[in-house]
Design an enzyme around this catalytic site. Sequence first.
Site, PDB file in Angstrom:
ATOM      1  N   GLU A   1     -20.612 -20.430  24.216  1.00  0.00           N
ATOM      2  CA  GLU A   1     -21.783 -20.563  23.349  1.00  0.00           C
ATOM      3  C   GLU A   1     -22.309 -21.997  23.401  1.00  0.00           C
ATOM      4  O   GLU A   1     -23.160 -22.387  22.610  1.00  0.00           O
ATOM      5  CB  GLU A   1     -21.446 -20.153  21.910  1.00  0.00           C
ATOM      6  CG  GLU A   1     -20.938 -18.740  21.840  1.00  0.00           C
ATOM      7  CD  GLU A   1     -21.490 -17.930  20.680  1.00  0.00           C
ATOM      8  OE1 GLU A   1     -22.263 -18.461  19.879  1.00  0.00           O
ATOM      9  OE2 GLU A   1     -21.129 -16.742  20.596  1.00  0.00           O
ATOM     10  N   TRP A   2     -21.814 -22.742  24.352  1.00  0.00           N
ATOM     11  CA  TRP A   2     -22.156 -24.152  24.497  1.00  0.00           C
ATOM     12  C   TRP A   2     -23.664 -24.384  24.562  1.00  0.00           C
ATOM     13  O   TRP A   2     -24.210 -25.164  23.758  1.00  0.00           O
ATOM     14  CB  TRP A   2     -21.367 -24.656  25.694  1.00  0.00           C
ATOM     15  CG  TRP A   2     -21.751 -25.940  26.338  1.00  0.00           C
ATOM     16  CD1 TRP A   2     -22.462 -26.972  25.801  1.00  0.00           C
ATOM     17  CD2 TRP A   2     -21.401 -26.322  27.671  1.00  0.00           C
ATOM     18  NE1 TRP A   2     -22.574 -27.977  26.728  1.00  0.00           N
ATOM     19  CE2 TRP A   2     -21.937 -27.606  27.875  1.00  0.00           C
ATOM     20  CE3 TRP A   2     -20.691 -25.729  28.699  1.00  0.00           C
ATOM     21  CZ2 TRP A   2     -21.776 -28.294  29.082  1.00  0.00           C
ATOM     22  CZ3 TRP A   2     -20.538 -26.426  29.877  1.00  0.00           C
ATOM     23  CH2 TRP A   2     -21.073 -27.694  30.061  1.00  0.00           C
ATOM     24  N   PRO A   3     -24.415 -23.676  25.462  1.00  0.00           N
ATOM     25  CA  PRO A   3     -25.864 -23.944  25.485  1.00  0.00           C
ATOM     26  C   PRO A   3     -26.555 -23.589  24.176  1.00  0.00           C
ATOM     27  O   PRO A   3     -27.528 -24.242  23.789  1.00  0.00           O
ATOM     28  CB  PRO A   3     -26.380 -23.049  26.612  1.00  0.00           C
ATOM     29  CG  PRO A   3     -25.205 -22.595  27.356  1.00  0.00           C
ATOM     30  CD  PRO A   3     -24.010 -22.712  26.475  1.00  0.00           C
TER      31      PRO A   3
ATOM     32  N   ASP B   1     -16.677 -20.054  20.642  1.00  0.00           N
ATOM     33  CA  ASP B   1     -17.817 -20.407  19.798  1.00  0.00           C
ATOM     34  C   ASP B   1     -17.849 -21.917  19.558  1.00  0.00           C
ATOM     35  O   ASP B   1     -16.932 -22.639  19.955  1.00  0.00           O
ATOM     36  CB  ASP B   1     -17.712 -19.625  18.478  1.00  0.00           C
ATOM     37  CG  ASP B   1     -19.074 -19.262  17.920  1.00  0.00           C
ATOM     38  OD1 ASP B   1     -20.055 -19.969  18.210  1.00  0.00           O
ATOM     39  OD2 ASP B   1     -19.155 -18.265  17.181  1.00  0.00           O
TER      40      ASP B   1
ATOM     41  N   ASP C   1     -28.162 -15.692  17.421  1.00  0.00           N
ATOM     42  CA  ASP C   1     -27.481 -14.398  17.318  1.00  0.00           C
ATOM     43  C   ASP C   1     -28.490 -13.262  17.162  1.00  0.00           C
ATOM     44  O   ASP C   1     -29.445 -13.370  16.405  1.00  0.00           O
ATOM     45  CB  ASP C   1     -26.581 -14.361  16.072  1.00  0.00           C
ATOM     46  CG  ASP C   1     -25.313 -15.161  16.250  1.00  0.00           C
ATOM     47  OD1 ASP C   1     -25.176 -15.870  17.270  1.00  0.00           O
ATOM     48  OD2 ASP C   1     -24.445 -15.070  15.353  1.00  0.00           O
TER      49      ASP C   1
END
Length: 430
Positions: A206-208, A177, A235
Amino acid sequence: MITNSSCESTVKIMDTLKSLIYLSSCFVFLFICISNALDNGLALTPPMGWLTWERFRCNTDCDNDPDNCISEKLIKVMADRLVADGYRDVGYKYIIIDDCWLAPERDNITKQLEPDPKRFPNGIKHLADYVHSKGLLLGIYEDFGTKTCAGYPGSEFFLMHDANTFASWEVDYVKFDVCNSDPKDFAAAMSFYLNQTGRPMVYSCEWPLGEYARGIKVDYAAVKKVCNLWRNYGDITDSWESVKNILGYYAINPGNFSNFAGPGGWNDPDMLVIGNFGLSKDEQKVQMGMWSIMASPLIMSNDLRTIDNFSKSLLQNKRLIAINQDSLGIQGTLFNTLGQLQVWKKPILPKGSYVIAIIHTADDGRPTKASFHPSEFGLTDSDGYRVTELFDGNSVGTYKPDTLFKISVNPHGIVMYAFIPVTDNKLYLL
Ligand SMILES: *[C@@H]1O[C@H](CO)[C@@H](O)[C@H](O)[C@H]1NC(C)=O
Ligand SMILES: *[C@@H]1O[C@H](CO)[C@@H](O)[C@H](O)[C@H]1NC(C)=O
Ligand SMILES: *[C@@H]1O[C@H](CO)[C@@H](O)[C@H](O)[C@H]1NC(C)=O
Ligand SMILES: *[C@@H]1O[C@H](CO)[C@@H](O)[C@H](O)[C@H]1NC(C)=O
């Protein structure tokens, strides 16, 4: 996975220069092979499994809620259900612990991450052994920042140490994350350290999403080089509004991010919430059908102990799973509209075959009737197509490109068909 000549020459150059390259400059070379996915041999089709987050959140209250708190017990119970109720055998192999498994501090002396000793009394290696003994694979969660989103110790300054810890526990999947961090540089670094452990671990990024949230244009080629799957939108929650918003983003497809999906790397629109509280039957069918056509990871977050038969059989629908797992690995996209309906299209095997999904995302009181000619959706094989309805598996006959095809789509609903050239007599899916 995919090689091309420019990459091969890059690899040769890298070999020659190997002894001169410092660790940090490796990352520059990682970004050169534009079409390449992360080369760890994993996620050649979209990963499938179960994850704690959407359904069980950060429930750490085992005193008052022992059956639903994030604990060894919960993971073992769900692992048992994945096997006993047939999920593993249709492909749901990864069982993933999201945030809130950690003790509040690292070990004071070794600085190693430790699970909460009360909730995971036998440690993570024990849990991995248990999960492996069931023919499943174990996933775990960490964060690039100083702390995870829920405030547990993050991996900042400990990336290599934590990669080694996960490998020593025989973890198979790592979700990273981006809370409390500047994620951009770290994604590649963690990918490197995971690789250096020598243990293949799926790397979920979750980088992008971090960049999307900051309004930065995502460099998907760079993402694909270092991640097996990547979140690129907010999310999911247990509601139609949330599913509809995600579909809206995938319909717009900023920067044609769908083009970057393929064996080894996938866009991740987040968990399947099928079987929870918020979606009607039609809405659950929309999620399952669309996650299949979008070649999305099929990661459930639900309570397998109480799920009803409708949701269970939808999640285990072999035709939808086969479309999701089709080895071409092409992400379906919005192709056209038909009045207020959206028409999505995904090429599948055998060659020349397509899945068409038609969805109704607007509110309305009654089903919408519509019709089309297959040729309008680029289905132009003059010999025609065998057409199969995909939720129930019924054959609906043979259609030529100019045969009228009639449909009726429920509000918040979906219809979905495979068009397979009649000249192909292999029954791949059905
Ligand atoms: C590490 O990367 C190399 C080169 O891309 C690859 O051949 C190897 O399989 C990777 N190993 C793991 C454990 O991911
Ligand atoms: C670890 O160190 C912290 C801060 O120095 C201290 O509060 C804590 O009690 C120590 N924990 C253990 C198990 O020694
Ligand atoms: C995305 O693809 C469409 C159609 O293939 C093309 O017209 C458009 O220029 C592409 N956009 C970007 C940002 O690459
Ligand atoms: C669900 O399916 C099982 C087995 O297929 C059956 O025994 C059970 O009665 C069903 N439950 C409901 C509520 O229909």
